[in-house]
Design a protein around this motif. Structure first.
Motif: not given
Length: 174
Positions: A50-54
């Protein structure tokens, strides 16, 4: 020891103790990995899905800066970004773009970044990304390697993830 001095000492100890205990509790034997044996965890990524886009925004920022694309750099920064580096501070996107970004882009233009470790954590609308890397560049005609640490904090906005804080630290590799 007089009463006034003892009271001050006790107050100071009471103030410092929670911070000391917190630091002790969070310190692990490998907390200073730069002192670890060569080859130990040479490339470690700890990035939840869930942190991949950031994290992608962090990578886009780095690529844009290295290519001198200051428009994209500006688009990825929050207008009120706080950038700390080498004891200095730039307190807005405009301040950074008007000053230090130009020098950063020039330095990174011919450099190669090798990420050694990366960790990211997300909590609600905020993500932080910590990166340890080596920057291989040429300075004054000589090859140089710089050890770099970077922390970026991003907030989710209606326009997507935006960088609200950057802290850079670096030193020449021996």
């Amino acid at each position: 020891m007089n009463t006034k001095t003892m009271t001050r000492s006790l107050l100071l100890a009471a103030f410092i103790a929670p911070f000391s205990l917190l630091a002790f509790a969070q310190t692990k034997p490998d907390a200073h990995a730069q002192h670890a044996k060569p080859g130990a965890a040479a490339s470690a990524m700890d990035v939840p899905q869930d942190a991949l886009p950031a994290v992608e925004i962090v990578d886009q920022f780095g690529k844009a800066l290295a290519s001198g694309d200051l428009k994209t750099v500006g688009d990825l920064l929050d207008p009120a970004v706080l950038i700390l580096e080498s004891g200095g501070a730039e307190r807005s996107r405009d301040e950074y773009l008007g000053h230090h970004a130009i020098a950063d882009a020039a330095f990174l233009k011919g450099a190669h970044q090798q990420i050694k470790r990366r960790i990211a954590r997300i909590s609600g609308e905020t993500t932080w990304v910590g990166t340890e890397s080596e920057l291989h560049a040429t300075k004054d005609g000589k090859a140089t390697t710089t050890l770099s640490t970077e922390t970026m904090v991003l907030n989710r906005t209606p326009q997507g993830w935006r960088i609200v804080h950057i802290h850079w630290s670096s030193r020449t590799k021996r």
